[in-house]
Motif scaffolding. Structure first.
Motif, mmCIF file in Angstrom:
data_model
loop_
_atom_site.group_PDB
_atom_site.id
_atom_site.type_symbol
_atom_site.label_atom_id
_atom_site.label_comp_id
_atom_site.label_asym_id
_atom_site.label_seq_id
_atom_site.Cartn_x
_atom_site.Cartn_y
_atom_site.Cartn_z
ATOM 1 N N ASN A 104 -55.352 -19.541 33.398
ATOM 2 C CA ASN A 104 -55.070 -18.536 34.415
ATOM 3 C C ASN A 104 -53.644 -18.055 34.201
ATOM 4 O O ASN A 104 -52.711 -18.570 34.811
ATOM 5 N N ALA A 127 -58.021 -22.526 38.138
ATOM 6 C CA ALA A 127 -59.227 -21.763 37.765
ATOM 7 C C ALA A 127 -60.311 -21.927 38.827
ATOM 8 O O ALA A 127 -60.967 -20.943 39.206
ATOM 9 N N ARG A 128 -60.499 -23.149 39.334
ATOM 10 C CA ARG A 128 -61.507 -23.375 40.379
ATOM 11 C C ARG A 128 -61.129 -22.643 41.661
ATOM 12 O O ARG A 128 -61.986 -22.045 42.319
ATOM 13 N N THR A 182 -59.243 -19.970 41.841
ATOM 14 C CA THR A 182 -59.413 -18.542 41.560
ATOM 15 C C THR A 182 -60.873 -18.136 41.708
ATOM 16 O O THR A 182 -61.182 -17.107 42.308
ATOM 17 N N GLU A 183 -61.771 -18.945 41.178
ATOM 18 C CA GLU A 183 -63.205 -18.671 41.324
ATOM 19 C C GLU A 183 -63.608 -18.663 42.797
ATOM 20 O O GLU A 183 -64.390 -17.815 43.237
ATOM 21 N N ASP A 239 -62.258 -15.499 44.306
ATOM 22 C CA ASP A 239 -63.032 -14.353 43.804
ATOM 23 C C ASP A 239 -64.389 -14.249 44.486
ATOM 24 O O ASP A 239 -64.947 -13.155 44.572
ATOM 25 N N ALA A 240 -64.925 -15.370 44.954
ATOM 26 C CA ALA A 240 -66.240 -15.370 45.599
ATOM 27 C C ALA A 240 -66.171 -14.967 47.075
ATOM 28 O O ALA A 240 -67.208 -14.794 47.712
#
Length: 174
Positions: free
Chosen positions: A55, A110-111, A113-114, A117-118
């Motif tokens: 990221n 990253a988790r 961010t995911e 993003d959701a």
């Protein structure tokens, strides 16, 4: 070397203005902000193994926070005032890490961010504008075309959804 420089030039081109504003809000003198932004860019160029950074945006801001922390320490030693009140962030973001710890952090980022993003669009935008860009509720309301009450609702909704999803992740890993 040229590829690495092109990589950082591209990232800094994308995120440089936001990083510069992030730094500018945390120092008292604009000359310090310019110097720190340039130092930040130089540190990016010296980064080894850029391909391991999952990221890049989070990495850029983490390096910026570390740089601001170093500047604050230096300023205190020199007896000059620096506004480091906003640097009182999670210590895990400002401590130096081993490469293994950096990879672990990148995985967690990253988790997260995911997860962000959701989120639905308005809560996601409100969280990003507040926590990444450091905007006030009033500034976010102007950007999103809503009231400050709605911004507060979106931030609370986004955080609640993130907490719920995080609790679900922790329940599956244990």
């Amino acid at each position: 070397m040229a590829d690495k420089r092109n990589y950082w030039d591209h990232l800094f081109g994308q995120h440089g203005p936001g990083l510069a504003a992030f730094i500018r809000r945390r120092v008292r003198r604009s000359a310090d902000a310019s110097d720190l932004t340039q130092e930040l860019y130089l540190r990016f160029l010296r980064a080894d193994r850029a391909e391991l950074i999952r990221n890049p945006e989070a990495y850029l801001y983490t390096v910026a926070v570390n740089l601001l922390r170093e500047q604050s320490v230096l300023e205190r030693r020199l007896g000059r005032a620096v506004d480091s009140s906003e640097l009182a962030m999670d210590p895990a973001l400002v401590n130096f890490r081993t490469p293994e710890e950096e990879v672990d952090l990148e995985g967690r980022v990253a988790r997260i961010t995911e997860m962000i993003d959701a989120l639905p669009a308005k809560p996601r935008a409100a969280l990003v504008l507040q926590y990444r860009d450091g905007l006030t509720y009033e500034e976010i309301a102007d950007r999103l075309g809503v009231t400050t009450h709605a911004v507060k609702k979106y931030v609370m909704q986004g955080l609640a959804l993130c907490r719920k999803r995080l609790a679900g992740l922790e329940g599956h890993s244990g």
